[in-house]
Structures are given as C-alpha cells and as structure tokens.
Design a protein around this motif. Structure first.
Motif, mmCIF file in Angstrom:
data_model
loop_
_atom_site.group_PDB
_atom_site.id
_atom_site.type_symbol
_atom_site.label_atom_id
_atom_site.label_comp_id
_atom_site.label_asym_id
_atom_site.label_seq_id
_atom_site.Cartn_x
_atom_site.Cartn_y
_atom_site.Cartn_z
ATOM 1 N N ILE A 43 1.007 -1.532 0.130
ATOM 2 C CA ILE A 43 -0.008 -0.285 0.067
ATOM 3 C C ILE A 43 0.718 1.555 0.294
ATOM 4 O O ILE A 43 1.987 1.443 0.501
ATOM 5 C CB ILE A 43 -1.083 0.335 1.172
ATOM 6 N N CYS A 44 0.928 2.368 -0.914
ATOM 7 C CA CYS A 44 1.525 3.489 -0.646
ATOM 8 C C CYS A 44 0.731 4.839 -0.345
ATOM 9 O O CYS A 44 -0.638 4.421 -1.106
ATOM 10 C CB CYS A 44 1.743 3.545 -2.285
ATOM 11 N N GLN A 49 5.379 7.219 -0.942
ATOM 12 C CA GLN A 49 5.727 5.987 0.535
ATOM 13 C C GLN A 49 5.605 4.529 0.554
ATOM 14 O O GLN A 49 3.863 4.565 0.147
ATOM 15 C CB GLN A 49 6.227 6.575 1.539
ATOM 16 N N ILE A 50 6.191 3.140 0.941
ATOM 17 C CA ILE A 50 4.676 2.605 1.130
ATOM 18 C C ILE A 50 4.020 2.926 2.826
ATOM 19 O O ILE A 50 4.660 3.470 3.851
ATOM 20 C CB ILE A 50 5.955 1.109 1.981
ATOM 21 N N VAL A 51 3.170 2.662 2.714
ATOM 22 C CA VAL A 51 2.636 2.491 4.061
ATOM 23 C C VAL A 51 2.128 1.189 4.581
ATOM 24 O O VAL A 51 2.215 1.240 6.265
ATOM 25 C CB VAL A 51 1.338 3.337 3.663
ATOM 26 N N ARG A 52 2.304 0.468 3.930
ATOM 27 C CA ARG A 52 2.384 -1.538 4.600
ATOM 28 C C ARG A 52 2.388 -2.062 3.889
ATOM 29 O O ARG A 52 1.947 -1.420 2.119
ATOM 30 C CB ARG A 52 1.131 -1.574 5.207
ATOM 31 N N GLY A 214 6.336 -0.314 -7.211
ATOM 32 C CA GLY A 214 5.997 0.876 -8.186
ATOM 33 C C GLY A 214 4.762 0.543 -8.780
ATOM 34 O O GLY A 214 4.421 1.932 -8.842
ATOM 35 N N LEU A 215 4.013 -0.459 -8.996
ATOM 36 C CA LEU A 215 2.684 -0.688 -9.405
ATOM 37 C C LEU A 215 2.397 0.037 -8.331
ATOM 38 O O LEU A 215 0.436 1.758 -8.371
ATOM 39 C CB LEU A 215 2.142 -1.824 -9.633
ATOM 40 N N ALA A 216 1.579 0.079 -6.936
ATOM 41 C CA ALA A 216 1.331 0.853 -5.928
ATOM 42 C C ALA A 216 1.453 2.004 -5.787
ATOM 43 O O ALA A 216 0.318 3.100 -5.688
ATOM 44 C CB ALA A 216 1.219 0.100 -4.432
#
Length: 348
Positions: A43-44, A49-52, A214-216
């Motif tokens: 999840i971005c 940035q990555i959230v989870r 990248g996709l997220a």
C-alpha cells in the motif's frame, strides 16, 4: 514522439525471483487446512511512500491487465479521446478485462465503426467469451468468436484510437511503435521506475515489468490525481471515475472487479490482472494498493484484495459481494458446505 526502446523482452535469469512471500489466503476443508496461497502486497500513499507491505515489496512482476488504466493514459492525455468524442463508457472499456457480453461487444463494435475500422484492424486475437449467453449465442449461430470478444478489445480500441490520432502504422502492438512507446513513458512516469523489460501479454501487447511497490505507487498517483492540474493527472482522474461509474463494463456480471466496486459505492476502483495480480485505487484516502499471489491463483488474489479493502475501511466485511470472495463457503456439487476460503491467519 518517444523513440527509446527498452532492451529486449527477456529479463536476466533471476530478475523475477520473488523471495519471502507470506501466507495470504487459506483453504479449509472441514477442520483441516488444505491449501495456502502465498504472496506479496504493498500500500502506497500519495507521496509514493510505502504505508504497509507484506512479503517482498521489491518483487518484480508483470502487472498484466491490472495496468490497463496506465496504458489508457496516452489515449486521453494526447487529446485523442476528446478528438473522437469518447465518453466515460469508452474509458471504462479501455481499462476493462470484460466478459465478452453484448454490453461489451456492442459498444466496442460501435467504437470501431466510429473510427471507420473493423475487427480485422485489431491485433488482440479472437477469444471465446466468458459470458454464457454470448457463448451460447455463438454456438447456436454456428459462429466463431471474433477479436471483439477478446477481453482486451476495449484496450485495443483505445490503442487504435490513439494510433489513428498519431497517424502511425497498423502494427500498433509492436514494442517500437509510437503507441507502445507512449504507454512505456506513462508506465515509467507513474511507477517512478525504469522498467527492466517487457513480456508479451495474452492480447499480444507488450506488458512492462515493475516492482510491486512501483505498481502501488502508480495506483496512489491515480488516487491523488485530483490534487494536480497537469494533463496526465486529469486523464488519470477521468479514467478512475469511469471505472467506478461503469463497473459492469470493467469486468462483467459475476466478476470480482464488478461486484466489489459496486459494494464500495463509488469509493474505489479495482482491477485484476492475469496470474493473480490485483490493484486498488482509493481516491478518498489518496492510496494505491498492489498485490500478487506467487502461484498465480485468482481465487487467492480475490480473497486477499477483499481483505485489504476491508482492513482499509472501504469494504464491508459482511456485504454479500465480500462474502463471495472472503470467508466464502466452499460448496460441492450437491451444494453441501465443505469448507471456507479466507484470509490467512496473521495476514490482516
């Protein structure tokens, strides 16, 4: 015109190794665990940035049909969609992996007519429709499926529209064709990555590889498109809105994309891809989700995306559509309840 071509369509050995997948979906029969599907998810947020994350966020994947909205960006941002008077139904079909039902093929046929083109201009290949009425109709008429029945025919109608606008060559699926080069630029801009290579999809178009992050990140970029004023973002906002407005065109009756989007009441756009890829675009939360089940099993990706959407508070766990894919009973041929498909313990 973009002229850069990424080198080759085959990654180096080991390029696509997905390490450390985690349990995401379990199949229980009676009191015993029968099967486990492992995978990765990210999840971005709107900053990229990555959230989870679960498993390996750097896993390199082919997004397959989950990236169709990225491939549709040049159709809108080039001005081709406006030039040919395309509406939200056309945009939803450009993002679709449809069932080949009449509501899909009739619209694709009319789209081709509007372009002055026909089925032979497609390069996606014929496909037996998943829709039972359409399939039975072909059998009764002793007729073979055509390319308009291909689940990707909406995407290819979009390619043909862009191609006509560009006044380019007929082989619009070739990697060095201006249509596919425009798709590559959109793909790399929205994922924030240089694609390491490409494979040929089931519909014969190039499918560019990326990391799951990248996709997220791309889906979060779509989700936050309303916050920006550039042409690409305006195109992304229109495509997302079209998917949400016409869930029946994005997939079809009985499909997870259609049923779960309806269950979320216009809050989220979701899209599946072959080999158990799934994405979600959450405009209200400015977030994007991407997941991949390592063994390529669709039942597992449908359960996993439902679980993530429930966790994010946009999907009701007890909605009938949700219960069809998550915590769903496994029925045998006599309609006896034999088990359940559910999120893996500790996944959410």
């Amino acid at each position: 015109m973009v002229e850069r071509v990424i080198g080759g369509n085959l990654p180096r050995k080991g390029e696509f190794t997905m390490t450390n997948p985690v349990p995401m979906t379990e199949i229980w029969r009676g009191p015993f665990l029968e099967s486990v599907h492992l995978g990765h998810a990210v999840i971005c947020d709107d900053t990229g940035q990555i959230v989870r994350s679960w498993g390996d966020p750097n896993a390199r994947i082919y997004p397959r049909s989950s990236a169709k909205m990225i491939q549709a960006l040049p159709l809108l941002s080039s001005g081709a969609a406006a030039k040919y008077g395309l509406n939200s139904e056309h945009m939803a079909l450009a993002c679709a992996s449809h069932n080949g039902a009449a509501i899909h093929t009739d619209r694709v046929s009319a789209w081709l007519d509007h372009l002055g083109m026909g089925d032979d201009d497609f390069r996606c290949g014929p496909q037996e429709p998943a829709d039972l009425d359409a399939r039975n109709g072909l059998i009764l008429d002793h007729t073979s499926p055509c390319q308009m029945h291909n689940n990707c025919s909406g995407k290819h109608a979009g390619f043909l529209t862009l191609n006509q606008h560009m006044d380019a060559g007929a082989e619009y699926i070739d990697i060095d064709h201006p249509v596919q080069q425009a798709c590559l630029v959109a793909f790399e801009e929205t994922t924030g990555e240089t694609s390491p290579g490409y494979g040929i999809d089931g519909c014969s178009a190039p499918n560019f590889a990326t990391s799951l992050t990248g996709l997220a990140r791309s889906m979060a970029w779509f989700a936050s498109a309303a916050d920006r004023s550039d042409r690409q973002s305006a195109a992304a906002e229109q495509l997302t809105a079209a998917m949400i407005k016409h869930p029946e065109l994005v997939a079809g009756e009985g499909r997870a994309c259609t049923e779960l989007m309806r269950a979320m009441n216009g809050k989220v756009a979701i899209k599946t891809g072959a080999e158990a890829v799934f994405i979600a675009i959450l405009p209200e939360k400015r977030m994007g989700v991407a997941l991949k089940i390592a063994d390529g099993t669709t039942r597992a990706s449908e359960c996993a995306i439902a679980a993530i959407l429930v966790e994010l508070g946009v999907l009701d766990a007890d909605h009938p559509a949700t219960r069809k894919y998550m915590n769903a009973p496994i029925l045998n041929r006599r309609n006896v309840d034999c088990g359940v498909i559910k999120p893996a313990a500790g996944f959410i």
